[in-house]
Design a protein around this motif. Structure first.
Motif, short mmCIF file in Angstrom:
data_model
loop_
_atom_site.label_atom_id
_atom_site.label_comp_id
_atom_site.label_asym_id
_atom_site.label_seq_id
_atom_site.Cartn_x
_atom_site.Cartn_y
_atom_site.Cartn_z
N LYS A 75 26.65 15.63 36.09
CA LYS A 75 27.70 15.89 37.25
C LYS A 75 29.12 15.59 36.38
O LYS A 75 29.43 14.51 36.09
N ARG A 76 29.60 16.98 36.31
CA ARG A 76 30.69 16.95 35.50
C ARG A 76 32.06 16.24 36.14
O ARG A 76 32.82 15.74 35.48
N GLU A 77 31.96 16.41 37.46
CA GLU A 77 33.21 15.69 38.36
C GLU A 77 33.14 14.06 37.96
O GLU A 77 34.32 13.58 38.40
N PHE A 78 31.99 13.64 37.53
CA PHE A 78 32.19 12.21 37.42
C PHE A 78 32.07 11.77 36.05
O PHE A 78 31.56 10.85 35.66
N SER A 87 37.63 7.06 37.78
CA SER A 87 37.47 8.14 38.69
C SER A 87 38.20 8.50 40.18
O SER A 87 38.42 7.32 40.77
N ARG A 88 38.65 9.60 40.31
CA ARG A 88 39.28 9.80 41.63
C ARG A 88 38.49 9.98 42.75
O ARG A 88 38.74 9.94 43.91
N ILE A 89 37.06 10.34 42.57
CA ILE A 89 36.20 10.91 43.58
C ILE A 89 34.99 9.90 43.98
O ILE A 89 34.37 9.51 42.65
N PRO A 90 34.76 9.44 45.07
CA PRO A 90 33.71 8.60 45.28
C PRO A 90 32.51 9.21 45.20
O PRO A 90 32.25 10.23 45.32
N CYS A 91 31.20 8.37 44.59
CA CYS A 91 30.12 8.97 44.24
C CYS A 91 29.08 8.76 45.47
O CYS A 91 29.26 7.60 45.95
N GLN A 92 28.59 9.70 45.83
CA GLN A 92 27.49 9.71 47.11
C GLN A 92 26.23 10.00 46.52
O GLN A 92 25.38 10.32 47.42
N LEU A 93 25.90 9.40 45.35
CA LEU A 93 24.46 9.76 44.80
C LEU A 93 23.67 8.49 45.15
O LEU A 93 23.94 7.49 45.06
N LYS A 94 22.33 8.77 45.66
CA LYS A 94 21.51 7.67 45.75
C LYS A 94 20.96 7.07 44.24
O LYS A 94 20.92 6.01 44.32
N ASP A 95 20.79 7.92 43.32
CA ASP A 95 20.10 7.77 42.03
C ASP A 95 20.97 8.48 41.19
O ASP A 95 21.29 9.43 41.09
N TRP A 96 21.31 7.51 40.33
CA TRP A 96 22.07 8.11 38.90
C TRP A 96 21.78 7.42 37.68
O TRP A 96 21.37 6.29 37.77
N GLU A 97 22.45 8.00 36.64
CA GLU A 97 22.31 7.38 35.33
C GLU A 97 23.61 7.69 34.49
O GLU A 97 24.21 8.60 34.50
N MET A 98 24.39 6.42 34.17
CA MET A 98 25.50 6.64 33.19
C MET A 98 25.35 6.21 31.90
O MET A 98 24.64 5.28 31.47
N GLN A 99 25.50 7.01 30.89
CA GLN A 99 25.48 7.10 29.53
C GLN A 99 26.95 6.75 28.97
O GLN A 99 27.78 7.81 29.08
N VAL A 100 27.34 5.77 28.24
CA VAL A 100 28.33 5.42 27.87
C VAL A 100 28.58 5.32 26.42
O VAL A 100 27.84 4.35 25.69
N GLN A 143 22.87 12.98 37.77
CA GLN A 143 22.35 12.82 39.17
C GLN A 143 20.99 12.75 38.95
O GLN A 143 20.25 13.69 38.06
N LEU A 144 20.01 11.75 39.44
CA LEU A 144 18.70 11.70 39.18
C LEU A 144 17.92 12.26 40.56
O LEU A 144 18.20 11.61 41.54
N THR A 145 17.25 13.14 40.48
CA THR A 145 16.29 13.54 41.51
C THR A 145 15.11 13.12 41.51
O THR A 145 14.00 13.40 40.68
N VAL A 146 14.77 12.02 42.62
CA VAL A 146 13.53 11.36 42.40
C VAL A 146 12.78 11.76 43.79
O VAL A 146 13.02 11.91 44.99
N LEU A 147 11.37 11.84 43.49
CA LEU A 147 10.58 12.45 44.53
C LEU A 147 10.12 10.71 45.49
O LEU A 147 10.01 10.07 44.93
N ARG A 148 10.52 11.10 46.68
CA ARG A 148 10.08 10.27 47.60
C ARG A 148 9.18 10.74 48.72
O ARG A 148 9.40 11.69 49.34
N SER A 149 8.44 9.82 49.28
CA SER A 149 7.76 10.24 50.46
C SER A 149 8.65 9.72 51.84
O SER A 149 9.86 9.56 51.73
N LYS A 150 8.00 10.52 52.89
CA LYS A 150 8.66 10.52 54.06
C LYS A 150 8.98 9.09 54.53
O LYS A 150 10.12 8.59 55.12
#
Length: 354
Positions: free
Chosen positions: A56-59, A104-117, A277-284
């Protein structure tokens, strides 16, 4: 002739029976192997097999840092003594009483994420004559100066601190620099005198100062599980630092990095912040449960049990020595009693035969 035909018929039937049994045994073995393989794959599968990651380049913050700090032309904003160079965003120079940050100027709306510093801590100060450290943030507040590694106290959200100076006198079992993780709800204060021990989730030693190779920090938040790892040995391998389930972080918070110096100082540099952004498989069922249990205030499940574990884990060397000593004495005492009881029972048993 009839006897010969009969023997041939019996022989063919026996062969058919053997082949049938053999095929059935092969089928059973194949079925068992397939079932075992499926069972093992389910048991040992983790989130890595179920995730896809997207930068996610904006973050994210990386070279050449175009427009960082300029009004309206960047997703990142500088604060305090922070400055941009061609090679890094320097949060503080190696000078006393400085603090700086990038947010960051933009709030993050991601459920699952990963930050590498990708970061660097270096300076002229010798061992234990440097300070104070840097922090990576995911918080409700932003652009607030303060005493917690350059950010405000009583913050709301997540802080991962690279603490380079021990304030507490009794830190025998902890070697600095040290990585500490904390979740705040807006009312919890960071205890400087005790290096954040009362409120920490956990951490690890991280000898990151004045290294010639690159140093990295890894923060992952998936299914309310917080994982922190480090790569500081120049081997390009992640080392476990923290893994805590039941961490509840709301959406819409801001990422940032800050640092502070006091009477002692260091250069605290951010070379890159890369958010995936991490796309995680979830059940209903999982999705429905998460929607019903919406998170509004940061918290950690079973925090009291975690603190109890930390208090047991953080015993001094003397306490550990006496604990081991008394445990060994107790075991010896029980063994002696057992031998005495057994010898008496054996003696009475022999007397019954005379």
């Amino acid at each position: 002739m009839a006897a010969v035909n009969s023997s041939k018929l019996c022989c063919s039937e026996s062969r058919l029976n053997v082949m049938f049994r053999w095929n059935r045994m092969i089928f059973k073995l194949y079925f068992m192997f397939t079932f075992l393989l499926l069972f093992v794959s389910l048991c040992f599968s983790d989130d890595d097999h179920e995730m896809e990651e997207f930068l996610k380049r904006e973050f994210s913050l990386s070279k050449p840092y175009q427009g960082v700090g300029s009004l309206g032309s960047s997703h990142w904003e500088l604060m305090g003594d922070a400055m941009v160079t061609t090679d890094q965003v320097r949060l503080t120079p190696d000078m006393q009483s400085r603090q700086g940050a990038v947010w960051s100027r933009i709030p993050c709306q991601l459920k699952d994420w990963e930050m590498q510093v990708h970061f660097k801590v270096h300076g002229q100060g010798k061992k234990n004559l440097n300070g104070d450290g840097l922090a990576i943030w995911y918080t409700k507040e932003r652009m607030q100066k303060g005493p917690v590694f350059g950010n405000m106290d009583n913050f709301t959200g997540l802080g991962v601190f690279v603490d380079t100076y021990p304030n507490e006198e009794k830190h025998i079992e902890r070697i600095f620099p040290y990585v500490i993780t904390m979740v705040g709800n807006g009312t919890i204060s960071y205890d400087h005198e005790r290096d954040g021990r009362p409120t920490e989730l956990g951490g690890c030693n991280a000898m990151v100062r004045n290294l010639k190779h690159d140093t990295f920090l890894f923060i992952r938040y998936v299914r309310r599980r917080l994982t922190v790892m480090i790569d500081i040995d120049g081997q390009h391998e992640w080392r476990d630092c923290l893994d805590i389930p039941g961490v509840r972080l709301p959406l819409g918070y801001y990422f940032g990095a800050s640092a502070i110096t006091g009477d002692l100082s260091d250069n605290h540099d951010i070379i890159s912040l890369k958010l995936y952004q991490l796309t995680v498989l979830r059940s209903k069922k999982e999705e429905e449960e998460e929607e019903q249990d919406a998170i509004t205030i940061p918290s950690v499940d079973n925090m009291e049990l975690l603190r109890l574990y930390q208090s047991e884990e953080g015993m001094s060397g003397l306490a550990i020595f006496f604990t081991v000593l008394f445990s060994m004495l107790g075991c010896i005492f029980l063994i002696v009693i057992g031998i005495v009881v057994y010898s008496q029972w054996n003696e009475r048993r022999r007397k019954r035969f005379y």
